[in-house]
Design an enzyme around this catalytic site. Structure first.
Site, short mmCIF file in Angstrom:
data_model
loop_
_atom_site.label_atom_id
_atom_site.label_comp_id
_atom_site.label_asym_id
_atom_site.label_seq_id
_atom_site.Cartn_x
_atom_site.Cartn_y
_atom_site.Cartn_z
N ARG A 58 0.80 -1.22 0.00
CA ARG A 58 0.00 0.00 0.00
C ARG A 58 0.84 1.28 0.00
O ARG A 58 1.78 1.40 0.77
CB ARG A 58 -0.85 0.07 1.27
N HIS A 111 -10.26 2.63 -0.79
CA HIS A 111 -10.24 3.15 0.59
C HIS A 111 -10.74 4.59 0.61
O HIS A 111 -10.39 5.37 -0.26
CB HIS A 111 -8.81 3.13 1.15
N LYS A 136 -12.98 -5.19 -2.61
CA LYS A 136 -12.74 -4.82 -1.21
C LYS A 136 -12.98 -3.32 -1.06
O LYS A 136 -12.34 -2.50 -1.73
CB LYS A 136 -11.30 -5.16 -0.79
N ARG A 174 -16.43 -5.42 11.13
CA ARG A 174 -15.35 -6.41 11.04
C ARG A 174 -15.79 -7.75 11.64
O ARG A 174 -15.47 -8.80 11.12
CB ARG A 174 -14.10 -5.91 11.77
N LYS A 282 -27.67 6.54 29.12
CA LYS A 282 -28.58 5.87 30.06
C LYS A 282 -29.91 6.62 30.24
O LYS A 282 -30.94 5.98 30.44
CB LYS A 282 -27.91 5.69 31.42
N ASN A 303 -30.16 0.78 31.68
CA ASN A 303 -28.85 0.30 31.22
C ASN A 303 -28.98 -0.94 30.32
O ASN A 303 -27.98 -1.54 29.94
CB ASN A 303 -27.94 -0.02 32.41
N ASP A 320 -28.83 -1.90 37.19
CA ASP A 320 -27.79 -1.36 38.06
C ASP A 320 -28.24 -1.30 39.53
O ASP A 320 -27.46 -1.58 40.44
CB ASP A 320 -27.44 0.08 37.64
N ALA A 356 -23.82 5.98 37.98
CA ALA A 356 -23.65 4.93 38.99
C ALA A 356 -24.16 5.42 40.34
O ALA A 356 -24.86 4.70 41.06
CB ALA A 356 -22.18 4.53 39.08
N GLN A 467 -24.99 -6.90 37.53
CA GLN A 467 -25.81 -6.19 36.54
C GLN A 467 -25.75 -6.91 35.18
O GLN A 467 -26.73 -6.98 34.45
CB GLN A 467 -25.48 -4.69 36.44
P1 NAP Z 1 -20.56 9.58 35.21
O1 NAP Z 1 -22.02 9.58 35.00
O2 NAP Z 1 -19.66 10.25 34.25
O3 NAP Z 1 -20.28 10.25 36.67
C1 NAP Z 1 -18.99 10.38 37.19
C2 NAP Z 1 -19.03 11.08 38.52
O4 NAP Z 1 -17.70 11.09 39.06
C3 NAP Z 1 -19.46 12.55 38.42
O5 NAP Z 1 -20.13 12.91 39.60
C4 NAP Z 1 -18.11 13.27 38.32
O6 NAP Z 1 -18.13 14.58 38.80
C5 NAP Z 1 -17.28 12.45 39.27
N1 NAP Z 1 -15.86 12.57 38.99
C6 NAP Z 1 -15.22 12.24 37.86
N2 NAP Z 1 -13.89 12.47 37.98
C7 NAP Z 1 -13.72 12.99 39.23
C8 NAP Z 1 -12.59 13.45 39.96
N3 NAP Z 1 -11.36 13.38 39.43
N4 NAP Z 1 -12.78 13.93 41.20
C9 NAP Z 1 -14.03 13.98 41.74
N5 NAP Z 1 -15.13 13.55 41.11
C10 NAP Z 1 -14.98 13.07 39.88
O7 NAP Z 1 -20.01 8.11 35.37
P2 NAP Z 1 -20.75 6.82 36.04
O8 NAP Z 1 -21.46 6.04 35.03
O9 NAP Z 1 -21.50 7.28 37.23
O10 NAP Z 1 -19.48 5.98 36.45
C11 NAP Z 1 -18.65 6.40 37.53
C12 NAP Z 1 -17.74 5.26 37.91
O11 NAP Z 1 -18.52 4.21 38.49
C13 NAP Z 1 -17.04 4.61 36.71
O12 NAP Z 1 -15.81 5.19 36.49
C14 NAP Z 1 -16.93 3.15 37.09
O13 NAP Z 1 -15.68 2.93 37.67
C15 NAP Z 1 -17.99 2.96 38.12
N6 NAP Z 1 -19.09 2.10 37.63
C16 NAP Z 1 -19.11 0.82 38.05
C17 NAP Z 1 -20.13 -0.02 37.67
C18 NAP Z 1 -20.12 -1.43 38.16
O14 NAP Z 1 -20.98 -2.20 37.75
N7 NAP Z 1 -19.19 -1.79 39.03
C19 NAP Z 1 -21.15 0.44 36.84
C20 NAP Z 1 -21.11 1.77 36.42
C21 NAP Z 1 -20.07 2.58 36.82
P3 NAP Z 1 -18.33 15.82 37.79
O15 NAP Z 1 -19.80 15.94 37.55
O16 NAP Z 1 -17.75 16.94 38.54
O17 NAP Z 1 -17.55 15.51 36.55
#
Ligand code: NAP
Length: 500
Positions: A58, A111, A136, A174, A282, A303, A320, A356, A467
């Site tokens: 290519r 491409h 392709k 793919r 979501k 979710n 969730d 979350a 979940q």
């Molecule tokens: P999201 O909707 O983007 O919310 C993230 C939250 O975290 C917001 O309140 C954000 O604050 C805050 N945040 C991000 N960075 C920060 C920092 N450096 N310092 C302080 N606060 C901070 O995301 P989400 O879906 O809720 O997911 C959040 C986390 O939950 C994921 O990263 C993942 O690890 C975990 N999670 C786990 C599961 C599970 O099944 N175990 C499922 C879903 C999520 P701001 O509004 O200020 O940005």
């Protein structure tokens, strides 16, 4: 059939990998001769080849690495044909200057690195007319439905066709190539030498996606998100379907916010059977559903989507909330600190106010737990607190009051920033339950420090697996192999750490 692409700078490495693939029983290998740094020794590369080979060389304008003259490139391609290579790849503009010879089959390729053209049918007809054995077409996907248009083109073609969408949005094209009748799909051999964005390494395509087992009747599931590359849902759901003997494949769909409605409207044409939904869809997804499972209306977020096989009608669920509560309850019971089927918690501090946090706040509130939200953006904390009738504490004041339970629902501590924690160790107390929703890694700094203090700990893996297991039940109507799901998740998170 998978065609494995080899791209090495030296002949001897290329030959070693070619021999290895031959021993692995690979059906077809593409030799990317444009990557060779010296004069290309075509004869040496094609002698004693252990399996059928495509020779491709290519130019940069077509996404390749060729830096020498065009004349030399054409000589490489002609020599390959003279040596009787199985396939030669010719771009459309040179197809007429290199005539058919011997038994070598001609792949006429096109491409477009900017878009997927509107009129794919005319483009295909033009390429097929250039004395093509295989057409392709590889184009950049800017919209998830570009995959669908490309795959439908493949299915309707009478000339054998490979139609792929490039870029991360294009990954589904793919994996589903064979399902729509493509002659083959391409996969790079070496995960560290991905030749084009959106490509899936050969081993992953074989083992995780089970490419060769995908047929027109295989049901298609996936996760819609932006970004989606980090999602471990494909690892977990594909492993679960394989273990349960279910004829289904689960894909990552990169869906930018404004493209959600278009994807869902055409879901029946793929056809999609079910989708996991995550950031940033979501909440928006609820408005597209024709019916809802429990809790969705109350929470305003879903979710999980399940499409009716006959009508295509879309039902949404939220797995969730129950997963978060069950993760806490069952983890505590396993640590012999169960509360007789109740959570036994009076107060909880939730760090974060995103998706979350919302699910956990609802779940805990339903269990009678008094919830306090602390978020970096205080306005989001107030909005969530109002929804669940909870309190707010400023981010800087989160350590001040004692709580029975501290939940991390922020990404703090997630790979690669594993040395960060959202809650200082000196504020942890042995009577606390600490629930970290981060699952990559499972043993975050917060989890480790909480264990050292003697807290009861619940990890993000416990919530994630639950979940996903609930989604599995909704889609497949069977008990989920949750041990397999947990193992797949743990293996995936530990392999990420090993590679880095
Ligand atoms: P999201 O909707 O983007 O919310 C993230 C939250 O975290 C917001 O309140 C954000 O604050 C805050 N945040 C991000 N960075 C920060 C920092 N450096 N310092 C302080 N606060 C901070 O995301 P989400 O879906 O809720 O997911 C959040 C986390 O939950 C994921 O990263 C993942 O690890 C975990 N999670 C786990 C599961 C599970 O099944 N175990 C499922 C879903 C999520 P701001 O509004 O200020 O940005």
């Amino acid at each position: 059939m998978i065609c494995v692409s080899l791209a090495r700078g030296r002949h001897r490495y290329l030959l070693t990998e070619l021999r290895h693939l031959g021993q692995q029983g690979v059906d077809l290998v593409e030799l990317r001769l444009d990557c060779i740094q010296r004069k290309v020794q075509v004869k040496r590369l094609l002698a004693d080849r252990p399996c059928p080979v495509i020779v491709t060389c290519r130019r940069k304008q077509d996404g390749g690495h060729w830096e020498r003259t065009e004349e030399e490139r054409l000589t490489v391609l002609r020599t390959a044909i003279a040596e009787g290579v199985d396939y030669v790849d010719l771009e459309d503009d040179i197809a007429k200057t290199i005539p058919r010879f011997g038994s070598t089959r001609r792949i006429i390729s096109f491409h477009d690195f900017k878009r997927t053209p509107d009129d794919l049918k005319s483009l295909h007809a033009y390429l097929a007319d250039l004395d093509a054995d295989v057409v392709k077409i590889a184009t950049l996907a800017n919209h998830p439905n570009d995959n669908l248009r490309m795959l439908e083109l493949v299915r309707s073609s009478t000339t054998p066709t490979v139609g792929l969408c490039m870029g991360e949005i294009g990954t589904p094209s793919r994996v589903l190539a064979g399902q729509f009748g493509a002659t083959f799909t391409f996969a790079p051999f070496n995960p560290e030498k991905i030749l084009a964005p959106g490509q899936i390494p050969w081993r992953q395509l074989c083992e995780m996606y089970r490419y060769d087992a995908i047929t027109p009747s295989t049901k298609v599931y996936g996760v819609i998100a932006d970004p989606v590359g980090h999602s471990l849902s494909p690892v977990v759901h594909n492993a679960a379907c394989a273990a349960a003997g279910i004829d289904a494949v689960y894909l990552p769909f990169l869906v930018p916010k404004g493209h959600l409605g278009d994807l869902l409207k055409k879901a029946k044409r793929w056809p999609l059977a079910g989708l996991s939904v995550t950031i940033p869809h979501k909440e928006n997804v609820v408005g597209f559903a024709s019916s809802q499972g429990d809790l969705v209306e109350e929470i305003g977020a879903a979710n999980t989507i399940s499409f009716d096989g006959e009508t295509g009608a879309m039902k949404v669920f939220n797995t969730d909330v129950t997963a978060a509560v069950a993760a806490i309850q069952e983890s505590l019971e396993a640590q012999d600190v169960g509360f007789g089927g109740r959570l036994g918690l009076k107060t909880a501090l939730i760090l974060g106010a995103g998706g979350a946090a919302r699910a956990i706040a609802f779940g805990l509130r339903k269990q009678g737990v008094e919830v306090t939200i602390s978020s970096r953006t205080v306005g989001r904390a107030h909005t969530l607190a109002e929804l669940v009738n909870g309190k707010v504490v400023e981010w800087s004041g989160r350590h001040r009051l004692p709580y029975d339970c501290v939940v991390n629902a922020t990404p703090i501590g997630m790979h690669p920033k594993v040395n960060e924690t959202p809650f200082g160790a000196k504020h942890l107390r042995p009577y606390m339950v600490v629930f970290d929703t981060v699952y990559n890694p499972e043993n975050t700094l917060l989890v480790k420090e909480a264990q050292d203090v003697g807290c009861k700990v619940v990890t993000g893996v416990e919530m994630f697996v639950r979940q996903a297991a609930e989604q599995f039940k909704i889609w497949h109507g069977k008990e989920p192999p949750d041990g397999v799901m947990r193992l797949a998740l743990k293996q995936a998170t530990s392999s990420v750490r090993i590679i880095e």
